[in-house]
Scaffold this motif. Sequence first.
Motif, short mmCIF file in Angstrom:
data_model
loop_
_atom_site.label_atom_id
_atom_site.label_comp_id
_atom_site.label_asym_id
_atom_site.label_seq_id
_atom_site.Cartn_x
_atom_site.Cartn_y
_atom_site.Cartn_z
N ASP A 262 1.25 0.42 3.37
CA ASP A 262 -0.15 0.31 2.96
C ASP A 262 -0.45 -0.92 2.12
O ASP A 262 -1.60 -1.37 2.06
N LEU A 263 0.56 -1.45 1.45
CA LEU A 263 0.36 -2.59 0.56
C LEU A 263 0.91 -3.86 1.18
O LEU A 263 1.87 -3.82 1.98
N SER A 264 0.34 -4.98 0.79
CA SER A 264 0.86 -6.27 1.22
C SER A 264 2.24 -6.49 0.62
O SER A 264 2.54 -6.03 -0.49
N GLY A 265 3.07 -7.21 1.34
CA GLY A 265 4.39 -7.57 0.82
C GLY A 265 4.31 -8.43 -0.42
O GLY A 265 5.28 -8.58 -1.16
N LEU A 266 3.13 -9.03 -0.68
CA LEU A 266 2.93 -9.88 -1.85
C LEU A 266 2.52 -9.08 -3.09
O LEU A 266 2.49 -9.62 -4.19
N VAL B 31 -4.62 -2.58 -7.19
CA VAL B 31 -3.48 -1.93 -6.54
C VAL B 31 -3.15 -0.62 -7.23
O VAL B 31 -2.84 0.39 -6.58
N ARG B 32 -3.24 -0.62 -8.54
CA ARG B 32 -2.96 0.59 -9.33
C ARG B 32 -3.87 1.74 -8.89
O ARG B 32 -3.39 2.86 -8.66
N GLN B 33 -5.16 1.47 -8.76
CA GLN B 33 -6.10 2.52 -8.37
C GLN B 33 -5.93 2.90 -6.91
O GLN B 33 -6.06 4.07 -6.55
#
Length: 399
Positions: A234-238, A274-276
């Motif tokens: 779900d998240l970018s590798g960056l 990203v935290r939320q």
Amino acid sequence: MNSTQILNKAIQIESQVIDWRRSLHQIPEIGLNLPKTVAFVCQQLDDIGIPYDSTFVNGNAIVALIHGTKLPQSEQVLAIRADMDALPIKEETGLPFQSTNGNMHACGHDGHTAVLLGTAKLLYENRHKFNGTVKLLFQPGEEGPGGAQPMIDEGALLNPTVTRIIGAHQGGVSEGTLNTTFNLKPGPLAASVDTFDIDIIGKGYHGAYPEGSHDPIVAAGHLITSIQTIRSRDLSGLDSAVISLTQLEGGINYNIIPEKVHLKGTIRTFDPTVRQYIKNRLQEICSGLGQMMNVKCHLVCHDKYPTLVNDKDVTHETMLSLIELFEDSLVGELEHPFMGGEDMACFLNEVPGTFFFIHNPGFIEGKFHGHHSPKFDIDESKLYLSVAAFVKLTVDYLT
């Protein structure tokens, strides 16, 4: 005071700082309940002659003041913070001053407190050499549930209002070997910290007849796998993020499918967005799992510490001061932030400042054992360097 004078004065009290550290090491206390530690620190402040207020956080935090007498007077106020709490770990160092009460200073906070006492002693004795005010913050609860924010809420940064804050962490900065003792980084240094609890409630039944159950253990297996896909899919590798499940409880016997399974975990990030997102995605996964597995899946997230962000200008000035005091070889800039959390972040959300790492790993059985290990230790021979560093930073800011 010039650099040579500061170092010489720090050397002169080195043995006392080490004695303070060892005394504190033998009375480790945890969380927001530090009666012996507070009493010890207050006694040393009394002996030095420094006034203080020990009523913060129900008598478990101390704010002390040193007013510079050099003219002209200044309204600048420098806060120096040291955390005092320990961890619920049984010590296995074998040191002659090892703790015996089931708790342990396994993260260097005994060293932090001793260094701040040494800094206080030298600054009080030389208060005629700076103007402005030094505010000493002795804080509980850094290891949890958090002592910085309660101190802020109770006005620890006010009367007089703090204009800059500094602090440092001792121990082994990284798994590798660092040649520099003082390690700084502008911008983000430590990740935000959140925790979560998940209760999966199904229907218990006999293990021989699983068709009569709504199995929360099988649901937990699906949940664990799904949660790990947040980071990987779900998240970018960056994006920097860590989601760790750290506790799983459920079941009482070989032939009983339990009614309930409980999971705990932690979230570490640097970006508020990203935290939320991770929290939202956790809720979606729990809701979907409940429908898919015919169980109830309750998620509760707990906001803990924000991201620790160092002020770039203060960090740059701090680095230049330390280079002037020591040598380039003792001062360096960290390349990457750390995924560990630190509630100094709360203070830095309120006041510009910087927090840095002092690399002084101690060796037990010939090697360094990491933070929160029952064999963790620090190198006491570098404590006087830490005292000198805080004195130098104070004089440079308040002169």
